[in-house]
Motif scaffolding. Sequence first.
Motif, PDB file in Angstrom:
ATOM      1  N   LYS A  40     -69.434  65.152  41.312  1.00  0.00           N
ATOM      2  CA  LYS A  40     -68.871  65.012  39.919  1.00  0.00           C
ATOM      3  C   LYS A  40     -67.687  64.023  40.301  1.00  0.00           C
ATOM      4  O   LYS A  40     -67.131  64.061  41.161  1.00  0.00           O
ATOM      5  CB  LYS A  40     -68.140  66.627  39.792  1.00  0.00           C
ATOM      6  N   ARG A  41     -67.281  63.601  38.904  1.00  0.00           N
ATOM      7  CA  ARG A  41     -66.251  62.467  38.944  1.00  0.00           C
ATOM      8  C   ARG A  41     -65.172  63.133  38.001  1.00  0.00           C
ATOM      9  O   ARG A  41     -65.375  63.959  37.065  1.00  0.00           O
ATOM     10  CB  ARG A  41     -66.793  61.300  38.825  1.00  0.00           C
ATOM     11  N   GLY A  42     -63.920  62.249  37.810  1.00  0.00           N
ATOM     12  CA  GLY A  42     -63.023  62.604  36.854  1.00  0.00           C
ATOM     13  C   GLY A  42     -63.367  62.440  35.410  1.00  0.00           C
ATOM     14  O   GLY A  42     -64.329  61.877  35.217  1.00  0.00           O
ATOM     15  N   GLN A  43     -62.780  63.193  34.496  1.00  0.00           N
ATOM     16  CA  GLN A  43     -62.732  63.378  33.149  1.00  0.00           C
ATOM     17  C   GLN A  43     -61.669  62.911  32.557  1.00  0.00           C
ATOM     18  O   GLN A  43     -60.512  63.209  33.096  1.00  0.00           O
ATOM     19  CB  GLN A  43     -63.471  64.516  32.820  1.00  0.00           C
ATOM     20  N   GLU A  44     -61.965  62.143  31.233  1.00  0.00           N
ATOM     21  CA  GLU A  44     -60.720  62.082  30.317  1.00  0.00           C
ATOM     22  C   GLU A  44     -59.987  63.388  29.902  1.00  0.00           C
ATOM     23  O   GLU A  44     -61.024  64.276  29.426  1.00  0.00           O
ATOM     24  CB  GLU A  44     -60.926  60.915  29.208  1.00  0.00           C
ATOM     25  N   GLY A  45     -58.711  63.398  30.164  1.00  0.00           N
ATOM     26  CA  GLY A  45     -58.061  64.621  29.321  1.00  0.00           C
ATOM     27  C   GLY A  45     -57.063  65.005  30.467  1.00  0.00           C
ATOM     28  O   GLY A  45     -56.685  64.648  31.308  1.00  0.00           O
ATOM     29  N   LYS A  46     -56.432  66.246  29.785  1.00  0.00           N
ATOM     30  CA  LYS A  46     -55.267  66.736  30.727  1.00  0.00           C
ATOM     31  C   LYS A  46     -55.799  67.306  32.142  1.00  0.00           C
ATOM     32  O   LYS A  46     -56.821  67.479  32.290  1.00  0.00           O
ATOM     33  CB  LYS A  46     -54.680  67.809  30.042  1.00  0.00           C
ATOM     34  N   ILE A  47     -54.840  67.251  33.205  1.00  0.00           N
ATOM     35  CA  ILE A  47     -55.284  67.657  34.447  1.00  0.00           C
ATOM     36  C   ILE A  47     -55.698  69.149  34.574  1.00  0.00           C
ATOM     37  O   ILE A  47     -55.047  69.793  33.703  1.00  0.00           O
ATOM     38  CB  ILE A  47     -54.192  67.431  35.383  1.00  0.00           C
ATOM     39  N   LYS A  48     -56.945  69.480  34.892  1.00  0.00           N
ATOM     40  CA  LYS A  48     -57.400  70.881  34.801  1.00  0.00           C
ATOM     41  C   LYS A  48     -57.760  71.269  36.235  1.00  0.00           C
ATOM     42  O   LYS A  48     -58.488  70.640  37.027  1.00  0.00           O
ATOM     43  CB  LYS A  48     -58.624  70.687  33.898  1.00  0.00           C
ATOM     44  N   VAL A  49     -57.163  72.394  36.495  1.00  0.00           N
ATOM     45  CA  VAL A  49     -57.296  73.148  37.894  1.00  0.00           C
ATOM     46  C   VAL A  49     -58.181  74.301  37.815  1.00  0.00           C
ATOM     47  O   VAL A  49     -57.824  75.109  36.891  1.00  0.00           O
ATOM     48  CB  VAL A  49     -55.826  73.468  38.590  1.00  0.00           C
ATOM     49  N   THR A  50     -59.383  74.186  38.499  1.00  0.00           N
ATOM     50  CA  THR A  50     -60.195  75.484  38.213  1.00  0.00           C
ATOM     51  C   THR A  50     -60.424  75.871  39.580  1.00  0.00           C
ATOM     52  O   THR A  50     -60.559  75.205  40.677  1.00  0.00           O
ATOM     53  CB  THR A  50     -61.737  74.678  37.903  1.00  0.00           C
ATOM     54  N   TYR A  51     -60.506  77.472  39.630  1.00  0.00           N
ATOM     55  CA  TYR A  51     -60.804  77.978  40.902  1.00  0.00           C
ATOM     56  C   TYR A  51     -62.121  78.726  40.741  1.00  0.00           C
ATOM     57  O   TYR A  51     -62.218  79.648  39.581  1.00  0.00           O
ATOM     58  CB  TYR A  51     -59.651  78.907  41.324  1.00  0.00           C
ATOM     59  N   SER A  52     -62.817  78.822  41.345  1.00  0.00           N
ATOM     60  CA  SER A  52     -64.189  79.734  41.556  1.00  0.00           C
ATOM     61  C   SER A  52     -64.319  80.273  42.833  1.00  0.00           C
ATOM     62  O   SER A  52     -63.902  79.794  43.668  1.00  0.00           O
ATOM     63  CB  SER A  52     -65.300  79.015  41.272  1.00  0.00           C
ATOM     64  N   GLY A  53     -64.463  81.580  42.835  1.00  0.00           N
ATOM     65  CA  GLY A  53     -64.733  82.618  44.077  1.00  0.00           C
ATOM     66  C   GLY A  53     -65.747  83.635  44.061  1.00  0.00           C
ATOM     67  O   GLY A  53     -66.027  83.864  42.926  1.00  0.00           O
ATOM     68  N   SER A  54     -66.067  84.072  45.272  1.00  0.00           N
ATOM     69  CA  SER A  54     -67.057  85.050  45.252  1.00  0.00           C
ATOM     70  C   SER A  54     -67.021  85.583  46.410  1.00  0.00           C
ATOM     71  O   SER A  54     -66.503  85.270  47.663  1.00  0.00           O
ATOM     72  CB  SER A  54     -68.358  84.287  44.907  1.00  0.00           C
ATOM     73  N   VAL A  55     -67.371  87.045  46.410  1.00  0.00           N
ATOM     74  CA  VAL A  55     -67.675  87.910  47.550  1.00  0.00           C
ATOM     75  C   VAL A  55     -69.066  88.578  47.352  1.00  0.00           C
ATOM     76  O   VAL A  55     -69.031  89.283  46.244  1.00  0.00           O
ATOM     77  CB  VAL A  55     -66.459  89.013  47.601  1.00  0.00           C
TER      78      VAL A  55
END
Length: 731
Positions: A250-265
């Motif tokens: 994946k590469r950057g996209q135009e738009g506001k900075i977006k922080v994404t967290y994903s996790g699993s147990v």
Amino acid sequence: MENDFLRFSPKRVLYSVVMASTLWVGSPQLVFSEVRDVQAILQSGFVKGQVVDEKGEPIIGASISVKGTTNGVITDMDGNFTLNNISGGVLIISYVGFQTQEVNITGKPLKIVLREDSEMLDEIVVVGYGVQKKATLSGSVTQVKGDEVLAGKSTQSVASALQGTIPGLTITRTSSRPGNEGTSITLRGGISVNDDANKPMIIIDGVEAYEWELSQINPNDVESISVLKDAAAAIYGTKAAGGVMLVTTKRGQEGKIKVTYSGSVHANIVGKRYPVANGQEWAQMHNMAVENDYKYGADHTYGWKLGWSEEAWRSLANGEYIEGMVNGAYKVLDPYADQFDAVYGTTWGQSHNVMVRGGNDRVKVMTSLGYANDRSLIDVAYDGQKKYNFRTNLDYKINDIVKTEFNVSYDKRNTSSPQQGVGHGLQDMYLFPIYNEYGQFYDTFGNNNLVAKMVEGGRNNNTEEIMRLGGKLTLDLNKYVKGLSLQTSANFRIRHHKKIERQTHVTLYDWAGETTSIDGYPDYSQGSGSIHYQSSDDDCWVKNTLEETFYQTYNALLNYNRSFGSHNVSLMAGLTGEKTGYEKYYQYRKGIANDELDDINLGDVTTAEATGGRNEVGMISWIGRLNYDYKGIYLLEGLFRRDGSSRFSKNNRWANFYGLSAGIRFSEFEFVKNWNVFDNLKLRGSYGETGSQGGIGQYDYYSTISKGNTVFGFDGTKVNTAWISSMTSRR
């Protein structure tokens, strides 16, 4: 009438049957998978509805699921569905060729209209040294999205997640132990006596990679995976005999900075446990066997000569704990001892990923951090892997002519497993306790305490580190020569591999707490009635393996894309070069008396072994591709590559490889459009020549036939072109 029949698509029916069969087979089983969102526990209830297309015709086999849960069904022959155990939330409705929709659950019957996904035919597919439009693609290329591959799967391995997703791609594993799966990937089946020739070439962001790197990279970073077969793979020449897999991150996209967290147990549980008798059950069968022997004339005392009396065996069969003197040693029998349950059990894994994406029309950036820890079903000792991932992809547009791309990534995987006990099997019947009354490892029955071996027998620690650096410069020369661009790139991959294999003493005790053995072997010199163990340091050793690899590749590509009325032409020509430097060192000593240290200098110098070596190889290649289509109907593609390798003498250093594919999009003819049945009906064929990874000059001629999502391959010498019928149903 004919049109109505044709609208009842065989592809849709086949898809529905497969989906229904899958759900029916899988429904009784409990599945533990990744949880990317918090799941809501819904109260008992149900919702009914129907899924239709824009013309009101029912869609068979559409997938209906509750967002954030595993609760889901598929529509029946009339497009109807009923979803139980639900009272609220959001429904997700999806079907191949249509846009996915989300609908709020209101408690009333729903009628859901799906709209066709017109963007599917405009989708861009990653191919060798570039991209192409999916609709006008004539080569054998299959592309899947990374997020779609990972959806609903708990694995942190891209290779494992790909199982069953791409026609013709076969992925097998010899083990389910994380880091020790023994994954094998084949794309075109067996084509050579050389196993390496069957392996597809793996390329991550334009850089060749090891097969096992698909288990090491962060799966959340993957944007798409393209698989090149047959003539489409010829652009990679000598290394493409087994096909090619292109992984794009994946590469950057135009738009506001977006922080994404994903996790699993997730939990790893023992599934179907194979039947093994415990001590009590084994005693009952033993007694029955002795009684049957006596019944048919055998000596009924023979069965009791294992050292225990008939009274002891009958007491054990009744579930009583037995202890006493046997063959001069004090021994114990436990009716409920179970080495299987002592070794295996439920283990837990976890993964965490943080991604930052954003930018503007000039600068775009994507940065991710990942951590994962997964274990096998061995619970008594750690057997698993820990992964650490970092990646930053940066795009910077200097002006309308100059565009740059930068990549940096670091992947580290630590795999740790017991040196002894794994794969040893259960050597004895379940009669003996694992521990004595002092909590020490108990063994007076042949040095087969698996728990002791796994806990005290040493460990194998394997560390793989991969650092990748890359840069690309693109010059858009369209303002000077329409359709012309120049692209140059340089990529580097640094691999550091360190493996320490260590075997240590295993100390076992009798019931009184006295040492019975220290990783030794039985000594019957004192007679068969009393077993003694000879202690030895010779089986305590350490092996050190160190490997360093530096791979560098450089590309210069000239691209020309023009349309002349109804004629569309695309031309690519370029030069590539690569160089690989490799070093390896190996050391071994045994006779190490101290179990707390792994220093090889503590071993017996007379047992020392040391080997090593280094080499450098390089290759230069000329590459070219020509694409032509007329009105997007008649398709033609030609590929060429000329490889020169340092592995061969000057007189046999160069070889040529090529591929040719053609196709006709019948769905663009007016009479086919009037059927209102097909979105994309394409007839295509390919012919190509690639080399073998065993060496340049070993050619492979092939052709394939594919229909829908099923691919059939035929390999041989100078096989004539086989035509391919590829259909995408409108309904």
